[in-house]
Design an enzyme around this catalytic site. Sequence first.
Site, PDB file in Angstrom:
ATOM      1  N   GLU A 166       1.143  -1.360  -0.442  1.00  0.00           N
ATOM      2  CA  GLU A 166       0.183   0.082   0.341  1.00  0.00           C
ATOM      3  C   GLU A 166       0.924   1.398   0.339  1.00  0.00           C
ATOM      4  OE1 GLU A 166      -3.560   0.971   0.310  1.00  0.00           O
ATOM      5  OE2 GLU A 166      -3.120   2.788   0.388  1.00  0.00           O
ATOM      6  N   THR A 170      -4.640   9.430  -4.172  1.00  0.00           N
ATOM      7  CA  THR A 170      -4.512   9.442  -2.855  1.00  0.00           C
ATOM      8  C   THR A 170      -3.535  10.545  -1.998  1.00  0.00           C
ATOM      9  OG1 THR A 170      -4.980   7.381  -2.201  1.00  0.00           O
ATOM     10  CG2 THR A 170      -3.985   7.657  -1.137  1.00  0.00           C
TER      11      THR A 170
END
Length: 323
Positions: free
Chosen positions: A144, A197
């Site tokens: 991630e 993000t």
Amino acid sequence: VSIDRAVERRLEASVTVFGPASLSNLGPGFDTLGLCLDAVGMGDTVEAWSTDAPGVSVSMDPEGFGADLPMDPSRNTAAVAAQAVLRGVGVTHGVHLRIRKGFLPGSGIGSSAASAVAGAWAVHKLVGETEDKAAVVDAVLEGESIASGSRHGDNVLPALFGGLVLVSASEPTRYRRIPIPDTLSIAVVLPQVQILTKQARAILPPQVPLRDAVHNASALAFMIDAFRAGDWAEVGRWMMRDRLVEPVRATLLPCYEAVRTAALEAGAFGCALTGSGPALFAIADDLARAEAVRAAMEEASRCAGIGISGYVCRVHPEGVCAL
Ligand code: HSE
């Protein structure tokens, strides 16, 4: 040691797993709370097989949504997570990952997390390791972090374990699975706006007023308690009380207010951005209501001139699973 282990290990020919989409933040739980989604096709399918050459290589199924994602294994979340698993178990052979992405990256429902958990779990299963998902927590966090620039666990850990997961923002290897009743119904809409993000994290203020931080901490605590009780009206109320993150990020999404208002008017208990957006979700206590909410949210976005697609789903209780 590692070569002996590799030789002894009984390798399967190939393993295919599905890594589901997930919601994160859920209002006041920035980097701390996430929920695994159960919607047909909403996730990544990864097939893994062994290769003689060491390291991890990647190919993308052209029928999926991953055409723009990096194939370089050092920048691909599935490959980084898979490599971390290989390193952890001391296997010296290589692995190839074939990835089929079930939804667009940058949507807010955990695209990089779905890849990371699917890559890690496929390799974990391929090398004959146990069913213990805790063994790959570090690996999925590493995957991630390549995509988002931050080692946060609020998408990867729900996608790994299923259900609702609370994770420490400062020590993301600490987490708790929160049991919740299975009646929660969710409408998720994906406005056709791309928000990365990294960008949506960069606009957040480095410091916030103490009173807002305290407000958020109490809102999160009340919300977790309501989740455990299955009090969806109360969950919805607290979901909409974030003062730290969502008000800033809402400015990136022109249809935000219209979609949120439409969801509530259609009977949702609450509506919020998920992750860094642009996806929004709303909650209800049955699928028929969630379906009406989804339709209203889509209509509002189109009226605001923004294309959108929507889904109705339940909570995925299991997380990443072998197919
Ligand atoms: N908690 C993260 C964020 C989720 O809101 O930035 C997206 O990776």
